[in-house]
Scaffold this motif. Structure first.
Motif: not given
Length: 254
Positions: A144-165
């Motif tokens: 946001v500080a360099i010009g992004a709009d918070r409400s437009r931002i897309a965020a994706v959580v990639g592969p990580c350790i999942r709950q069953n592990s």
């Protein structure tokens, strides 16, 4: 260059959560190990990172990484630095066309961000400590500080350790609950005095609270899928030894 990776349509810019396949490293680092801080041959790691840069459509010299410390510092990138010379931080943002950002993981959550209008991008490394401390919110604030709009931002959580592990003890669960008692929903009972933690869901929950416009979680369990991902937890359960790290990257194409 085409490399095996996980992508998500939520991110409108070149990106990839890369697997352990497609590189030149050998032994326990086989094959796309992208960590410069382990015991792998530096020359091989640089080849691997160059392949990832090319897959993102970036010049290798414009693909930057960090010295990750499980903290909440965010680097704003305007010019690239040399491999292995990144600042001590756990996230980066940029609006400079051609620069690609890479974060290293081996169970922690890689999170990639993009504003589809300004094309400002971000990349964060979020283990549970960093996520609790606020690395995701700090990344959004830096965008946001360099010009992004918070409400437009897309965020994706990639592969990580999942709950069953992801079995954790009381001290870790207590630390997460001390931040917000409602976080109990991210834990399921495990063995006596142990719980199973949903790191990906927790990160998505923090992103929701931060007010970003679009959130997604990709499939993939780094601990359970030995043929696709490196995993610190899997290495620990096997008694230790050397370990590689996968990389996730995103390029500003403004």
């Amino acid at each position: 260059m085409t490399l095996p990776s996980v992508t998500d349509p939520a991110l409108p810019v070149p990106h990839g959560f890369f697997t352990r396949d497609g590189g030149v490293s050998t032994g326990p680092y086989a094959s796309l190990n992208c960590s410069l801080s382990g015991g792998d041959d530096r020359a091989l790691v640089l080849v691997n990172r160059s392949r990832v840069a090319q897959a993102l459509g970036a010049a290798p010299e414009n693909f930057v990484g960090l010295t990750q410390v499980h903290g909440i510092e965010v680097a704003t990138v305007t010019t690239p630095w040399a491999p292995g010379e990144g600042p001590r931080a756990d996230a980066m943002v940029t609006g400079t066309p051609g620069i690609a950002l890479g974060v290293i993981t081996a169970d922690c959550g890689p999170i990639l961000f993009a504003d589809p209008v300004t094309r400002i991008v971000g990349a964060a490394h979020a283990g549970w400590r960093g996520a609790v401390a606020g690395i995701l919110e700090a990344t959004i604030d830096a965008m946001v500080a360099i010009g992004a709009d918070r409400s437009r931002i897309a965020a994706v959580v990639g592969p990580c350790i999942r709950q069953n592990s992801y079995e954790v003890a009381a001290d870790m669960r207590n630390a997460v609950l001390a931040h917000d008692a409602a976080n109990a929903r991210f834990f399921q009972p495990g063995r006596p005095e142990r719980w199973m933690f949903d790191l990906a869901g927790y990160c998505a929950g923090r992103l929701t609270q931060a007010g970003v416009g679009l959130i997604a979680i990709t499939p993939g369990d780094t601990a359970a899928e030995a043929d696709r991902f490196f995993s610190h937890r899997r290495r620990t359960l096997a008694g230790g030894g050397s370990i590689g790290h996968q990389i996730s990257g995103i390029r500003c194409d403004a």
